[in-house]
Motif scaffolding. Structure first.
Motif, PDB file in Angstrom:
ATOM      1  N   UNK A 154      17.400   8.609  49.217  1.00 46.97           N
ATOM      2  CA  UNK A 154      18.674   7.938  49.474  1.00 46.97           C
ATOM      3  C   UNK A 154      18.441   6.654  50.271  1.00 46.97           C
ATOM      4  N   UNK A 155      17.588   6.708  51.278  1.00 51.05           N
ATOM      5  CA  UNK A 155      17.334   5.519  52.088  1.00 51.05           C
ATOM      6  C   UNK A 155      16.562   4.462  51.307  1.00 51.05           C
ATOM      7  N   UNK A 163      18.720  -4.035  44.289  1.00 48.46           N
ATOM      8  CA  UNK A 163      19.966  -3.311  44.023  1.00 48.46           C
ATOM      9  C   UNK A 163      20.386  -2.418  45.192  1.00 48.46           C
ATOM     10  N   UNK A 164      19.902  -2.705  46.379  1.00 47.27           N
ATOM     11  CA  UNK A 164      20.236  -1.891  47.532  1.00 47.27           C
ATOM     12  C   UNK A 164      21.647  -2.134  48.042  1.00 47.27           C
ATOM     13  N   UNK A 165      22.268  -1.067  48.524  1.00 47.33           N
ATOM     14  CA  UNK A 165      23.631  -1.175  49.031  1.00 47.33           C
ATOM     15  C   UNK A 165      23.679  -2.019  50.300  1.00 47.33           C
ATOM     16  N   UNK A 166      22.683  -1.882  51.163  1.00 48.76           N
ATOM     17  CA  UNK A 166      22.685  -2.611  52.433  1.00 48.76           C
ATOM     18  C   UNK A 166      22.638  -4.109  52.192  1.00 48.76           C
ATOM     19  N   UNK A 167      21.735  -4.559  51.320  1.00 52.34           N
ATOM     20  CA  UNK A 167      21.653  -5.995  51.025  1.00 52.34           C
ATOM     21  C   UNK A 167      22.939  -6.508  50.377  1.00 52.34           C
ATOM     22  N   UNK A 171      25.287  -9.367  52.067  1.00 60.82           N
ATOM     23  CA  UNK A 171      25.585 -10.594  51.329  1.00 60.82           C
ATOM     24  C   UNK A 171      27.089 -10.812  51.184  1.00 60.82           C
ATOM     25  N   UNK A 172      27.840  -9.725  51.013  1.00 61.10           N
ATOM     26  CA  UNK A 172      29.285  -9.834  50.845  1.00 61.10           C
ATOM     27  C   UNK A 172      29.984 -10.297  52.126  1.00 61.10           C
ATOM     28  N   UNK A 173      29.443  -9.929  53.279  1.00 64.48           N
ATOM     29  CA  UNK A 173      30.103 -10.296  54.539  1.00 64.48           C
ATOM     30  C   UNK A 173      29.596 -11.623  55.093  1.00 64.48           C
ATOM     31  N   UNK A 178      20.274 -12.378  53.057  1.00 60.72           N
ATOM     32  CA  UNK A 178      19.855 -10.974  52.985  1.00 60.72           C
ATOM     33  C   UNK A 178      20.068 -10.366  51.593  1.00 60.72           C
ATOM     34  N   UNK A 179      20.467 -11.189  50.631  1.00 61.27           N
ATOM     35  CA  UNK A 179      20.774 -10.648  49.302  1.00 61.27           C
ATOM     36  C   UNK A 179      19.558 -10.003  48.664  1.00 61.27           C
ATOM     37  N   UNK A 180      18.393 -10.616  48.820  1.00 62.31           N
ATOM     38  CA  UNK A 180      17.156 -10.075  48.229  1.00 62.31           C
ATOM     39  C   UNK A 180      16.108  -9.781  49.304  1.00 62.31           C
TER      40      UNK A 180
END
Length: 340
Positions: A154-155, A163-167, A171-173, A178-180
């Motif tokens: 999961x981590x 395709x990580x959720x954290x990145x 990036x959205x905020x 930090x996108x890649x």
């Protein structure tokens, strides 16, 4: 146990007299109980299983550490003893000492974070209502019960580079850089992910146990502290902390062992990379022994790892015993002063 009753024929006009004889335990059981051997006999099955499943691997590993064992010896079924050569090579290697220092710092940092966060979550459980407490307790148990490899997977997905959720969230905020971002590309970022995983899986144990400890504290003590004008911090320091202290000591003892010997979390995240900069002693022993096919050297590193862990725990136990002695002496002085 048997009861024997004798009834004698009474004279006319008198109540019959009964004599009761109580027989003792069987002779053999009585001898075992008197000699104190019965508890040890009851422990024999558990001791036997421990010797088989724990003692045998330790002895075998210790014997391998005195051998020059690689793939050639395995194929030829040759046992080549080399004495303390594996230990001498390991102790003379600078990499071993760097990994040892790294493992100790890694353990201390994670244990401190786990104990602090676990204590705060345990105190939060004590203050929540019944419904919210139940919801948070279920979440903690689920996090604690998740298999290690499943949690590690999961981590890996959360902190994946593309395709990580954290990145994606960062990036959205507004953090477009930090996108890649490659979280396993540097030593510190890799250790951050590993530490976050270890804290997430270890905090529930500390929090639930400390919450259970808070339920043993009488509410009258907090009421008395409030009447004396104690604030929240003073109530925690003088009422809550003395009750939690034994539980914190036990939790710290266990967490040091669990974090120091953590292998699957460290290895599965990045196999000790990048450039072997996140290897701890268990991973280092595996890489040297199995990865490089130097099985004797790997066995020697694992034995030294156990000895280092025993040294750390003995030092910690000395501190605990010294603190307990100081607390007992302080308590006796206060009691004497109260009587005076």
């Amino acid at each position: 146990m048997s009861v024997k009753t004798d009834e004698a024929a009474p004279p006319r006009g008198r109540t019959p007299v009964r004599t009761v004889e109580v027989a003792g335990p069987p002779p053999r059981a009585g001898r075992l109980a008197r000699k104190g051997t019965l508890p040890y006999l009851l422990l024999l099955p558990a001791l036997g299983l421990t010797a088989v499943f724990l003692g045998y691997p330790l002895v075998t590993n210790g014997m391998l550490s005195f051998q020059n064992l690689n793939m050639t010896q395995l194929i030829q079924h040759v046992t080549e003893w080399n004495g303390f050569e594996n230990y001498a090579d390991t102790l003379g290697n600078d990499t071993f000492w760097r990994v040892t220092l790294r493992s100790v710092i890694f353990t201390l940092v994670n244990v401190v974070v786990i104990i602090v966060v676990g204590t705060l979550v345990g105190l939060l459980l004590a203050r929540l209502g019944s419904k919210m407490r139940l919801l948070l307790s279920v979440a903690l148990v689920l996090a604690w019960a998740m298999p290690i490899i499943a949690a590690t997977t999961v981590y890996q997905w959360l902190f994946a580079q593309r395709f990580g959720v954290v990145n994606w969230v960062l990036a959205k905020i507004g953090f477009d850089s930090m996108a890649d971002y490659n979280w396993t590309g540097t030593q510190l970022s890799t250790f951050f992910v590993i530490s976050l995983l270890l804290v997430w899986t270890s905090v529930p144990f500390v929090a639930i146990n400390l919450y259970a400890a808070t339920t043993t504290i009488a509410k009258e003590l907090y009421e008395a502290a409030a009447l004396d004008g104690a604030g929240a911090w003073q109530s925690f320091k003088n009422v809550t902390f003395p009750f939690l202290k034994p539980f914190l000591m036990v939790a710290t003892f266990l967490e040091v062992i669990w974090i120091f010997k953590a292998f699957p979390q460290v290895f599965a995240i990045n196999q000790g990379g990048p450039d072997r900069l996140t290897e701890t002693l268990p991973v280092y022993a595996f890489v040297e022994g199995v990865g490089n096919q130097h099985y004797g050297a790997g066995a020697a590193i694992s034995v030294l790892t156990i000895l280092i862990l025993l040294a750390l725990m003995s030092y910690y136990l000395r501190l605990v015993i010294r603190q307990e002695s100081a607390d007992e002496a302080e308590g006796s002085e206060k009691s004497k002063g109260g009587r005076a």
